[in-house]
Write a protein that holds these residues in place. Structure first.
Motif, PDB file in Angstrom:
ATOM      1  N   GLN A  96       0.818  -1.203   0.000  1.00 55.86           N
ATOM      2  CA  GLN A  96       0.000   0.000   0.000  1.00 55.86           C
ATOM      3  C   GLN A  96       0.857   1.261   0.000  1.00 55.86           C
ATOM      4  N   SER A  97       1.905   1.257   0.791  1.00 57.19           N
ATOM      5  CA  SER A  97       2.794   2.407   0.867  1.00 57.19           C
ATOM      6  C   SER A  97       3.481   2.661  -0.472  1.00 57.19           C
ATOM      7  N   LYS A  98       3.926   1.600  -1.125  1.00 50.93           N
ATOM      8  CA  LYS A  98       4.626   1.722  -2.408  1.00 50.93           C
ATOM      9  C   LYS A  98       3.746   2.348  -3.475  1.00 50.93           C
ATOM     10  N   HIS A  99       2.443   2.039  -3.450  1.00 49.93           N
ATOM     11  CA  HIS A  99       1.550   2.479  -4.523  1.00 49.93           C
ATOM     12  C   HIS A  99       0.571   3.572  -4.096  1.00 49.93           C
ATOM     13  N   GLY A 100       0.779   4.154  -2.913  1.00 51.11           N
ATOM     14  CA  GLY A 100      -0.037   5.291  -2.498  1.00 51.11           C
ATOM     15  C   GLY A 100      -1.466   4.947  -2.156  1.00 51.11           C
ATOM     16  N   ILE A 101      -1.699   3.741  -1.665  1.00 48.29           N
ATOM     17  CA  ILE A 101      -3.047   3.311  -1.280  1.00 48.29           C
ATOM     18  C   ILE A 101      -3.262   3.669   0.184  1.00 48.29           C
ATOM     19  N   THR A 102      -4.300   4.437   0.464  1.00 50.32           N
ATOM     20  CA  THR A 102      -4.573   4.844   1.837  1.00 50.32           C
ATOM     21  C   THR A 102      -5.964   4.377   2.267  1.00 50.32           C
ATOM     22  N   PRO A 103      -6.200   4.154   3.574  1.00 54.27           N
ATOM     23  CA  PRO A 103      -5.218   4.242   4.659  1.00 54.27           C
ATOM     24  C   PRO A 103      -4.226   3.070   4.607  1.00 54.27           C
TER      25      PRO A 103
END
Length: 231
Positions: A70-77
């Motif tokens: 998620q962090s690598k691809h900008g998925i939030t939260p």
């Protein structure tokens, strides 16, 4: 008309390049949040994609792996939850990989135009072909989000600007090649799987935008078809 086109260019450029700022501002709370212990609705699919043991139960190691993705691809939260957005990105990656080197297998992108840049919104892929011969790609792209869809149809590259900068917002849009009003191919410093998408432009990695710049010329055809998931 030129003034109108440039105004459109500015809007598109800002949409594609202000996203990292927004994500950066929202990243701290998401990163600070506790890693969720909840089992998501797509737990097994996500576990399989990440090479984790597929047991359908959330573990600390599962959560850590999901959060990294998620962090690598900008998925939030960014809390490690195997939800529909995270699985949607993974599922799209699987579908893109399955295409291999035959992106125009369906024949939807014209093969009677000579050199043409094709954009498949459904698969979020683009490539350049000459007749039926694949010249470059396919490469993942990031197109317009809901309400700002990349417009479909046959177009032409009408303006190219290697070092384009939005005059209104002072936002860089490197390797810009405009093909429909303010909509253009250009590079961005984002993951190509960063949801929800651009404000109409076809975002590319710097490597791919450079290659498109070297292969396309003013007057070359561009064909956009399909429908981006979620729009």
């Amino acid at each position: 008309m030129r003034h109108i086109a440039r105004r459109g260019v500015v809007v598109c450029g800002v949409a594609g390049l202000l996203a990292p700022v927004t994500l950066a501002l929202g990243a701290a709370p998401a990163q600070a949040a506790s890693c969720t212990t909840r089992t998501g609705p797509y737990q097994k699919q996500v576990e399989k994609f990440l090479g984790r043991p597929v047991d359908g139960r959330q573990s600390a190691a599962d959560c850590s792996a999901i959060r990294a993705f998620q962090s690598k691809h900008g998925i939030t939260p960014t809390i490690g939850y195997a939800g529909p957005v995270t699985w949607g990105v993974m599922d799209l990656m699987n579908k893109q990989k399955a295409v291999g080197k035959k992106p125009n297998r369906s024949g939807k992108c014209p093969t009677n135009k000579g050199r043409i840049a094709c954009v498949d919104l459904t698969l979020q892929l683009s490539w350049i072909q000459d007749g039926s011969r694949l010249v470059y790609g396919p490469v993942p792209v990031r197109t317009g989000r809901d309400g700002y869809e990349t417009r479909t149809g046959l177009k032409k590259v009408y303006w190219r600007d290697l070092h384009h900068v939005s005059s209104l917002y002072n936002v860089p849009m490197p390797y810009s090649q405009f093909f429909d009003g303010g909509q253009a191919f250009h590079s961005v410093g984002l993951s190509m799987w960063n949801p929800p998408g651009s404000h109409g432009c076809v975002n590319m990695t710097t490597k791919d935008a450079k290659k498109y710049w070297s292969l396309l010329r003013k007057g070359d055809d561009v064909y956009v078809y399909g429908r981006k998931p979620g729009t």
